[in-house]
Design an enzyme around this catalytic site. Structure first.
Site, PDB file in Angstrom:
ATOM      1  N   THR A   1      -2.663   1.439  -2.867  1.00  0.00           N
ATOM      2  CA  THR A   1      -1.658   0.893  -4.000  1.00  0.00           C
ATOM      3  C   THR A   1      -2.089   1.231  -5.517  1.00  0.00           C
ATOM      4  OG1 THR A   1      -1.366  -0.912  -2.620  1.00  0.00           O
ATOM      5  CG2 THR A   1      -0.918  -1.187  -4.873  1.00  0.00           C
TER       6      THR A   1
ATOM      7  N   ARG B   1       3.315  -5.722   1.867  1.00  0.00           N
ATOM      8  CA  ARG B   1       3.552  -4.842   2.706  1.00  0.00           C
ATOM      9  C   ARG B   1       4.054  -5.488   4.308  1.00  0.00           C
ATOM     10  NH1 ARG B   1      -1.809  -1.187   2.767  1.00  0.00           N
ATOM     11  NH2 ARG B   1      -0.750  -0.201   4.363  1.00  0.00           N
TER      12      ARG B   1
ATOM     13  N   LEU C   1      -6.924  -4.230  -5.072  1.00  0.00           N
ATOM     14  CA  LEU C   1      -5.810  -3.556  -4.803  1.00  0.00           C
ATOM     15  C   LEU C   1      -6.096  -2.732  -3.610  1.00  0.00           C
ATOM     16  CD1 LEU C   1      -4.331  -2.290  -8.179  1.00  0.00           C
ATOM     17  CD2 LEU C   1      -3.561  -4.273  -6.860  1.00  0.00           C
ATOM     18  N   ASP C   2      -5.323  -2.631  -2.508  1.00  0.00           N
ATOM     19  CA  ASP C   2      -5.422  -1.698  -1.525  1.00  0.00           C
ATOM     20  C   ASP C   2      -5.745  -0.209  -1.967  1.00  0.00           C
ATOM     21  OD1 ASP C   2      -4.695  -3.923   0.000  1.00  0.00           O
ATOM     22  OD2 ASP C   2      -2.527  -3.273   0.508  1.00  0.00           O
ATOM     23  N   ARG C   3      -6.405   0.465  -1.204  1.00  0.00           N
ATOM     24  CA  ARG C   3      -6.661   1.674  -1.612  1.00  0.00           C
ATOM     25  C   ARG C   3      -5.545   2.682  -1.865  1.00  0.00           C
ATOM     26  NH1 ARG C   3      -9.766   5.990   2.532  1.00  0.00           N
ATOM     27  NH2 ARG C   3      -9.960   7.867   1.010  1.00  0.00           N
TER      28      ARG C   3
END
EC number: 5.4.99.-
Length: 317
Positions: A144, A243, A140-142
């Protein structure tokens, strides 16, 4: 500092299933993450005498060429801060001998490095020292938050990666977006290409010629003045997919400093939003040990739920 010579590494069942970059980080202890990616880009690391990408999953029988690298002398590992220890322990949604599912906090990267002392995987390895094969199943993105799956056995990692390749792991996200959403549902198919800037920052853009196929299905859950709460279902798992897809159709995510709308972000900050409004709310997969269906949900963090309550109040006034 010590220097190792060229090594040939035959992948056995004990190593198979890992991403190449994760494997290198483990066997080249002390080598900075940035250097690992440098030797991958330059082709100094070879898999079966050819180049391989960081996300390649090594398989039994692969022969890896590992170049000489300078590594830091062993030292005592840093102690995980007490506040982070408590935060992660309370974030565990499910755990058994094969799988751990975490409600990942926003702002915490899945890996350390690039100035970050701790990532999810390093912290959990210290919290679970008996789980010697603990690995990330996906990322997961930082910024998120939400459901993040880790495996505790190599066999579980292989099974879950195969499920992902077969499209048998279902991920759902919640996103607050700019603008009036016209349709109840909308399917976005736009190929995405990832670029790494000189600074090391990753940027993704729509590229119908050289991009990789990406498909996201959006469902409207709730309308607000100038904003909408959406559910996003991923049919592919590209970097920053949700995104960039939402940016491309002019409905960027609230709090997105990289792909978002500055005026919308400022408005959301005035209501108390201090992070990206993107949350992995649920995940479905088949348990790798007993083949039972798993459906795990991560409640919306308090700061995101609080923002929605304010927007609901605005809608009534």
């Amino acid at each position: 500092m010590a220097e190792n010579g060229v090594r040939q590494w035959l992948v056995t069942d004990a190593d198979a299933g890992q991403r190449l970059d994760n494997f290198l980080l483990r066997v080249m202890k002390g080598v900075p993450r940035s250097h690992i990616y440098k030797i991958l880009r330059s082709g100094e690391v070879r898999v079966n005498k050819g180049r391989a990408r960081p996300h390649y999953h090594i398989a039994v029988g692969d022969v890896l060429r590992l170049p000489p690298v300078r590594v830091a002398e062993p030292s005592d590992p840093a102690i995980l801060p007490a506040h982070l220890r408590g935060q992660l322990e309370s974030a565990v949604l499910f755990e058994d001998s094969h799988v751990l599912v975490l409600n990942k906090p926003s702002g915490l990267a899945v890996h350390g490095g690039s100035g970050l002392s701790w990532g999810i995987i390093e912290a959990l390895r210290q919290l679970r020292p008996e789980a010697r094969e603990l690995e990330l199943v996906h990322r997961l993105d930082r910024d998120t938050s939400g459901c993040l799956v880790l495996s505790k056995k190599r066999s579980a990692l292989r099974a879950l990666h195969e499920a992902m390749r077969q499209g048998q792991m279902e991920k759902q996200y919640l996103a607050l977006t700019l603008g009036d959403w016209k349709d109840k549902t909308r399917s976005v198919r736009l190929a995405l290409r990832k670029n790494t800037l000189q600074s090391g920052e990753r940027m993704v853009r729509v590229d119908p010629v050289e991009g990789k196929p990406a498909h996201t299905r959006f469902t409207l859950l709730e309308h607000f003045p100038g904003a909408a709460l959406l559910q996003a279902d991923l049919d592919t798992g590209r970097t920053h997919q949700i995104r960039v897809h939402l940016q491309a159709i002019e409905h960027p995510v609230a709090g997105d400093e990289k792909y978002g709308d500055a005026a919308f972000n400022q408005r959301m900050r005035s209501l108390g939003l201090r992070r990206l409004f993107l949350h992995a709310v649920s995940i479905r997969f088949t348990h790798p040990r007993d083949q039972q269906p798993m459906h795990i949900q991560a409640p919306l963090p308090a700061e995101l739920e609080g923002l929605l309550q304010q927007l609901r109040q605005e809608s009534k006034s």
